[in-house]
Design an enzyme around this catalytic site. Sequence first.
Site, mmCIF file in Angstrom:
data_model
loop_
_atom_site.group_PDB
_atom_site.id
_atom_site.type_symbol
_atom_site.label_atom_id
_atom_site.label_comp_id
_atom_site.label_asym_id
_atom_site.label_seq_id
_atom_site.Cartn_x
_atom_site.Cartn_y
_atom_site.Cartn_z
ATOM 1 N N ARG A 1 0.648 -1.198 0.080
ATOM 2 C CA ARG A 1 -0.135 0.006 -0.054
ATOM 3 C C ARG A 1 0.634 1.284 0.028
ATOM 4 N NH1 ARG A 1 -3.700 2.877 3.740
ATOM 5 N NH2 ARG A 1 -5.662 3.436 2.799
ATOM 6 N N ILE B 1 -7.290 7.630 -1.299
ATOM 7 C CA ILE B 1 -7.296 6.047 -1.429
ATOM 8 C C ILE B 1 -8.096 5.541 -0.181
ATOM 9 C CG2 ILE B 1 -5.096 6.083 -0.073
ATOM 10 C CD1 ILE B 1 -3.976 3.430 -1.342
ATOM 11 N N SER B 2 -9.169 4.531 -0.313
ATOM 12 C CA SER B 2 -9.681 3.826 0.593
ATOM 13 C C SER B 2 -9.233 3.386 1.826
ATOM 14 C CB SER B 2 -10.971 3.022 -0.201
ATOM 15 O OG SER B 2 -11.674 3.816 -1.158
ATOM 16 N N GLN B 3 -9.990 3.190 2.745
ATOM 17 C CA GLN B 3 -9.528 2.340 4.123
ATOM 18 C C GLN B 3 -9.118 0.916 3.786
ATOM 19 O OE1 GLN B 3 -12.903 2.131 6.453
ATOM 20 N NE2 GLN B 3 -11.672 1.756 8.391
ATOM 21 N N PRO B 4 -8.121 0.364 4.236
ATOM 22 C CA PRO B 4 -7.836 -1.173 3.868
ATOM 23 C C PRO B 4 -9.096 -2.002 4.095
ATOM 24 C CG PRO B 4 -5.882 -0.027 4.630
ATOM 25 C CD PRO B 4 -7.136 1.002 4.855
#
Length: 229
Positions: free
Chosen positions: A44, A70-73
């Site tokens: 990431r 960028i989205s949350q994992p």
Amino acid sequence: MVNLNTKTQHMLEVIESEVEYTRSMIGRDSLSPQVMKAMSNVPRDKFVPDDLKIVAFDNGPLPIGHGQTISQPYIVALMTDLLDLKPEHIVLEVGTGSGYQTAILSQLCQQVYSLEVIAPLSEAAALRLKELGYHNIEVRVGNGYQGWPEHAPYDAIIVTAAAAYIPEALKEQLKPGGKMVIPVGLPHMYQELMLLEKDLQGDIKITTILGVAFVPLVDIPDNEHPDQG
Ligand code: SAH
């Protein structure tokens, strides 16, 4: 010196505990081992700006420029899991952004087609994904409300920005037996992650999974489509 392996391991553990915490909403106790493996394979930190690499493995969204994130994992892993991908699947992603979700998908299917409306983000993601050696990905500038008809129908569709409504074109471009995950709702208002399942007769069943917070899926008039002019 930052130990990325430990950080990745920690990210996976946080995802697992989030899954457990939300199990009653998401209808599962754990995510598939294949999805967790993809989450551990994709670095990431390569998808975030230099000054944010130190927090790249935290379980939160991060800015990637142009007002996007960028989205949350945890959400990336959950949305991927909901698609039930198979190695032969052809997938459409709407909202390439950094390309992180694209890379995760590429580990689990045959081919990913990914649309992004902001040209510099699309170009940066395409270059990044190429440099990192992902080969089964095609990225294009386009408006996700219209989908990508040339490669339809898709076994799975994932939308990573909040749509005001479920775009008709995406419903049409989903294969019978296919699944789509999409956050639906207005910007800065309550949004819900929805799972659409199209049966073999073409009928669509919609399940609401949980409340989410995404940047908006922006619609643009046909005559301003980025592919034109
Ligand atoms: N999956 C991305 C998340 C990026 S945020 C990642 O992992 O980094 C959502 C992205 O959707 C933004 O880059 C935004 O520009 C893009 N987007 C917004 N509206 C869109 C539209 N109509 N069509 C395609 N992409 C769109």
